[in-house]
Design an enzyme around this catalytic site. Structure first.
Site, PDB file in Angstrom:
ATOM      1  N   GLY A  98       8.515   3.906   0.425  1.00 22.24           N
ATOM      2  CA  GLY A  98       9.298   5.145   0.408  1.00 22.24           C
ATOM      3  C   GLY A  98      10.726   4.716   0.719  1.00 22.24           C
ATOM      4  N   GLY A  99      11.694   5.470   0.373  1.00 19.58           N
ATOM      5  CA  GLY A  99      13.093   5.209   0.690  1.00 19.58           C
ATOM      6  C   GLY A  99      13.426   3.758   0.976  1.00 19.58           C
ATOM      7  N   ILE A 157       0.825  -1.218   0.000  1.00 17.71           N
ATOM      8  CA  ILE A 157       0.000   0.000   0.000  1.00 17.71           C
ATOM      9  C   ILE A 157       0.856   1.264   0.000  1.00 17.71           C
ATOM     10  CG2 ILE A 157      -2.133  -0.900   0.975  1.00 17.71           C
ATOM     11  CD1 ILE A 157      -1.162  -0.187   3.734  1.00 17.71           C
ATOM     12  N   GLY A 158       2.165   1.048   0.052  1.00 15.56           N
ATOM     13  CA  GLY A 158       2.999   2.248   0.001  1.00 15.56           C
ATOM     14  C   GLY A 158       4.461   1.863   0.095  1.00 15.56           C
ATOM     15  N   LYS A 171       5.037  -2.575   8.025  1.00 14.53           N
ATOM     16  CA  LYS A 171       6.142  -1.775   7.483  1.00 14.53           C
ATOM     17  C   LYS A 171       7.389  -2.648   7.516  1.00 14.53           C
ATOM     18  CE  LYS A 171       8.170   2.864   8.083  1.00 14.53           C
ATOM     19  NZ  LYS A 171       8.087   4.079   8.930  1.00 14.53           N
ATOM     20  N   ASP A 184       7.983  16.548  10.039  1.00 11.48           N
ATOM     21  CA  ASP A 184       7.597  16.284   8.648  1.00 11.48           C
ATOM     22  C   ASP A 184       6.075  16.253   8.528  1.00 11.48           C
ATOM     23  OD1 ASP A 184       8.231  13.684   6.142  1.00 11.48           O
ATOM     24  OD2 ASP A 184       7.867  15.843   5.966  1.00 11.48           O
ATOM     25  N   LYS A 242       8.840  -0.524   2.908  1.00 17.72           N
ATOM     26  CA  LYS A 242       7.693  -0.922   2.086  1.00 17.72           C
ATOM     27  C   LYS A 242       6.575  -1.207   3.073  1.00 17.72           C
ATOM     28  CE  LYS A 242       8.608  -4.265  -0.824  1.00 17.72           C
ATOM     29  NZ  LYS A 242       8.624  -5.483  -1.673  1.00 17.72           N
ATOM     30  N   VAL A 243       5.343  -0.796   2.734  1.00 18.96           N
ATOM     31  CA  VAL A 243       4.223  -1.059   3.644  1.00 18.96           C
ATOM     32  C   VAL A 243       3.222  -1.951   2.933  1.00 18.96           C
ATOM     33  CG1 VAL A 243       2.375  -0.054   5.026  1.00 18.96           C
ATOM     34  CG2 VAL A 243       4.500   1.192   4.728  1.00 18.96           C
TER      35      VAL A 243
END
Ligand code: 6PV
Length: 334
Positions: A19-20, A16-17, A39, A131, A23-24
């Protein structure tokens, strides 16, 4: 096979996502059937960022709040670190704002009160987020906001950390002092980012924007932005008190929680304390004790240790079920 450490504990579904270095994936907790966000971080890819993950995990164990995504379990292997986290079925606030173009003032106020509640709480625990942006605010099934820190930017505010040097977060939401590489106080930078967030909620676009980073920085450091005609006087005043270039003349979180724009229809300051009780829930303890063939006293003793193992995740997810009015039942394995 991949993710062998999760077998029998969680059923993994789609990504579902990412980044860097993380992974999720969506997952299901086998014993309760509840959805979770898993995660997955690769230790090698993390390199010397691994200690930051450990800091975040320790922080999350203490951050227990109705508007912060909950940590349920941590699984560490040779290669990987897995964080089993609260899943937010309605996705990112970013997509919600885009879908509605911009929010009416009373809807924006409800969301902004929840954001202020979460940020006031993490500041009270000695953390700054650094952030804050709509991508890090997720919606649960009741349209309530849950703050996350997907990019590992949240930091304790103690000691030398007080004047943070590392630049972090997304430029459009970053405070002038943060992007000018000067010393800055994390909590003051969070207040600026919340001003940007409120503007994004009410306008549907950003007060400072430019596709070229140097131009964007100049606009942020000028502190000059346009107010569209639909904004109320109160909301314009509030945003101008948060979007002060000089951090010393910026609103503080304590002033924010009782600002008239925020208390407009409730006349009470934003409730920022955690709603979670320290005591254990009887029904959840009983259901777990029956399942594991232990006495309630033994189960209470085991759960109280909050090892963030499978027992911790099972307890928290049973409690979630109860708080959502669903039966406090475990799915009995074959
Ligand atoms: C319906 O479709 C959708 C569509 C999209 C999402 C969902 N749901 C959904 N639920 C849960 C997550 C999640 C929760 C926590 C963390 C985390 O990293 N926690 C750590 C943390 O919060 N520390 C912390 C917090 C406060 C202070 C200090 C430290 C990571 C991911 C998720 O992720 C997807 C990403 C995708 C990229 N943008 C960000 C979200 N997505 C559902």
């Amino acid at each position: 096979s991949q993710y062998a450490e999760l077998r029998g504990l969680y059923h993994l579904r789609e990504t579902i996502g990412s980044g860097g270095f993380a992974k999720v994936k969506l997952g299901y907790h086998s014993l309760t059937g509840e959805k979770v966000a898993i995660k997955i971080m690769d230790k090698r890819a993390l390199g010397d960022d691994l200690p930051r993950v450990k800091t975040e995990i320790e922080a999350m164990k203490n951050l227990c709040h109705q508007h912060i995504c909950k940590l349920y379990q941590v699984i560490e292997t040779e290669q990987k670190v897995y964080m089993i986290l609260e899943y937010c079925p309605e996705g990112e606030l970013f997509d919600y704002i885009v879908s509605k173009d911009r929010l009416a003032e009373d809807e924006a106020r409800i969301f902004f009160r929840q954001i202020v509640s979460a940020v006031a709480y993490i500041h009270s625990q000695g953390y700054a987020h650094r952030d804050l942006k709509p991508e890090n605010l997720l919606l649960d099934e009741d349209q309530n906001l849950k703050l996350i820190d997907f990019g590992l930017c949240a930091k304790p505010q103690g000691g030398m950390e007080n004047h943070l040097y590392t630049c972090c977060g997304s430029p459009a939401y970053a405070a002038p002092e943060l992007i000018s590489g000067k010393e800055y106080i994390g909590s003051q930078a969070d207040l600026w980012s919340m001003g940007i967030l409120l503007y994004a909620l009410l306008c549907g676009y950003l007060p400072f924007d430019d596709e070229k980073i140097p131009q964007l920085y100049k606009k942020i450091q000028s502190g000059k932005y346009e107010n569209p005609p639909w904004l109320s006087e109160e909301s314009k005043t509030l945003m101008s008190r948060m979007l002060q270039v000089d951090p010393q003349s910026r609103l503080t979180i304590k002033q924010l929680i009782s600002h008239p724009w925020l208390t407009k229809d409730t006349n009470v300051p934003v409730e920022w304390r955690s709603k979670y009780k320290r005591s254990l829930d009887e029904d959840c303890i009983t259901e777990l004790a029956v399942h594991y063939g232990k006495t309630k006293a033994e189960m209470e003793r085991d759960v109280t240790q909050f090892k963030f193992d499978y027992l911790t995740s099972s307890y928290f997810l049973l409690l979630e079920k109860k708080m959502k009015g669903r039966p406090v039942r475990l799915l009995h394995q074959k």
